[in-house]
Design an enzyme around this catalytic site. Structure first.
Site, PDB file in Angstrom:
ATOM      1  N   ARG A 149       0.861  -1.186   0.000  1.00 50.02           N
ATOM      2  CA  ARG A 149       0.000   0.000   0.000  1.00 50.02           C
ATOM      3  C   ARG A 149       0.895   1.233   0.000  1.00 50.02           C
ATOM      4  NH1 ARG A 149      -2.624  -3.416   3.916  1.00 50.02           N
ATOM      5  NH2 ARG A 149      -4.709  -4.043   3.231  1.00 50.02           N
ATOM      6  N   ARG A 241      -0.487  -1.556  -7.284  1.00 52.49           N
ATOM      7  CA  ARG A 241      -0.768  -2.645  -6.327  1.00 52.49           C
ATOM      8  C   ARG A 241      -1.772  -3.613  -6.938  1.00 52.49           C
ATOM      9  NH1 ARG A 241      -1.678  -4.286  -0.803  1.00 52.49           N
ATOM     10  NH2 ARG A 241      -3.879  -4.448  -0.269  1.00 52.49           N
ATOM     11  N   HIS A 264      -5.502  -8.635   3.085  1.00 48.76           N
ATOM     12  CA  HIS A 264      -6.956  -8.524   3.124  1.00 48.76           C
ATOM     13  C   HIS A 264      -7.532  -9.418   4.221  1.00 48.76           C
ATOM     14  CE1 HIS A 264      -7.054  -7.276  -1.395  1.00 48.76           C
ATOM     15  NE2 HIS A 264      -6.817  -6.264  -0.591  1.00 48.76           N
ATOM     16  N   TYR A 273     -10.821  -7.459  -5.961  1.00 51.02           N
ATOM     17  CA  TYR A 273      -9.647  -6.639  -6.230  1.00 51.02           C
ATOM     18  C   TYR A 273      -8.781  -7.243  -7.318  1.00 51.02           C
ATOM     19  CZ  TYR A 273      -5.668  -3.669  -4.944  1.00 51.02           C
ATOM     20  OH  TYR A 273      -4.646  -2.765  -4.945  1.00 51.02           O
TER      21      TYR A 273
END
Length: 299
Positions: A149, A241, A264, A273
């Site tokens: 991130r 990402r 996650h 995602y």
């Protein structure tokens, strides 16, 4: 002081004390409740199902996500009033339930990635390489090569990544630790860049008295994208990402392993995602499923 002020304050106190809601969350709830109260003439706490249905009709021009947020805030408010005995019923069912569809996140093609790395390689390969180019190469390698991130990347300690250790133990959202693999390329790029970071600096990517900001990272990635011919609305640290996750999954990575790498809590987040091309999935089933041979016509 209006008739709704006291019950709203009491509800927000509960959110803060019992649910541990963050300050921004409390502010958002207050805004939605006070706006609804204003529309209903200060009678939000005593509104019946008919009044709430009319309130919902007034949200017709708003986005699905906004309607879902407003309705959720009011439903929780009425559930609280009923639980506390402040009203005998819960009219929250009259509020709209639009649901929210999570948009598929943007990603980059393999060709986009190739052009990005070609741009950084060209800059790093110059006779008079600028330290900023070495930094940008390390940032790009870590974003695409490890799926970090933006907030995790910019705040990395100076010695977080070791040349002889192909992983990083990272404290992500909620303080949960996870193991993040670091590619050989990324470790090599970091090692070169770290040579330009003073040993007394706390962060791997320093700026001022701290580290570079997420906004600065966003600007760096956008600038590299522009050089690589990628439109600014198609690239960001988060898109890189996502590209990391998507390309790994396309290459056969296990979804659970990917969930762990991305940090996650819910695998459903990973499934959305890392949207995989549906045609590729169909082809995979047709080629690899054990019943394929059984269903093939015999010669």
């Amino acid at each position: 002081m209006g008739a709704d002020d006291a019950p709203i304050d009491r509800f927000l106190e509960m959110l803060s004390a019992q649910a541990g809601a963050a300050r921004n969350t409390i502010a958002a709830y207050r805004s939605d409740l006070m706006l609804a109260s204003e529309v209903l003439g200060g009678a939000l706490a005593t509104a019946d199902a008919g009044a709430l249905a009319r309130l919902g009709d007034g949200w017709a021009s708003l986005s699905r996500a906004t309607v879902a947020r407003k309705a959720a805030a009011l439903r929780r408010f009425y559930a609280f009033l009923a639980e506390e005995g402040l009203r005998p019923d819960d009219p929250g069912k009259a509020l709209p339930k639009p649901g929210t569809r999570r948009a598929l996140p943007k990603t980059l093609t393999h060709a986009d990635i190739d052009r990005l790395f070609a741009v950084t390689a060209e800059r790093v390969g110059r006779e008079a390489t600028l330290p900023a180019d070495l930094r940008n190469a390390a940032l790009l390698e870590l974003l695409y090569g490890s799926g970090l991130r933006a907030s995790e990347l910019v705040s990395l300690p100076r010695n977080a990544i070791h040349p002889d250790r192909p992983f990083l133990i990272l404290a992500g959202k909620g303080g949960k630790e996870r193991l993040v693999p670091i590619s050989d390329r990324a470790r090599a790029a970091v090692a070169v860049w770290r040579g330009h970071v003073a040993v007394d600096r706390a962060h791997l990517f320093p700026s001022g008295k701290g580290h570079i900001s997420r906004v600065r990272l966003f600007q760096i990635i956008r600038a590299l994208g522009a050089e690589a011919g990628i439109p600014p609305d198609r690239i960001s640290p988060h898109v890189l990402r996502h590209a990391f996750a998507t390309h790994l999954l396309e290459g056969g990575a296990d979804l659970r392993a990917l969930q762990s790498m991305l940090g996650h809590a819910d695998i459903a987040t990973t499934e959305i995602y890392t949207h995989v091309d549906r045609a590729r999935l169909v082809a995979l089933v047709n080629e690899r499923h054990p019943l394929v041979d059984v269903t093939k016509p015999r010669p």
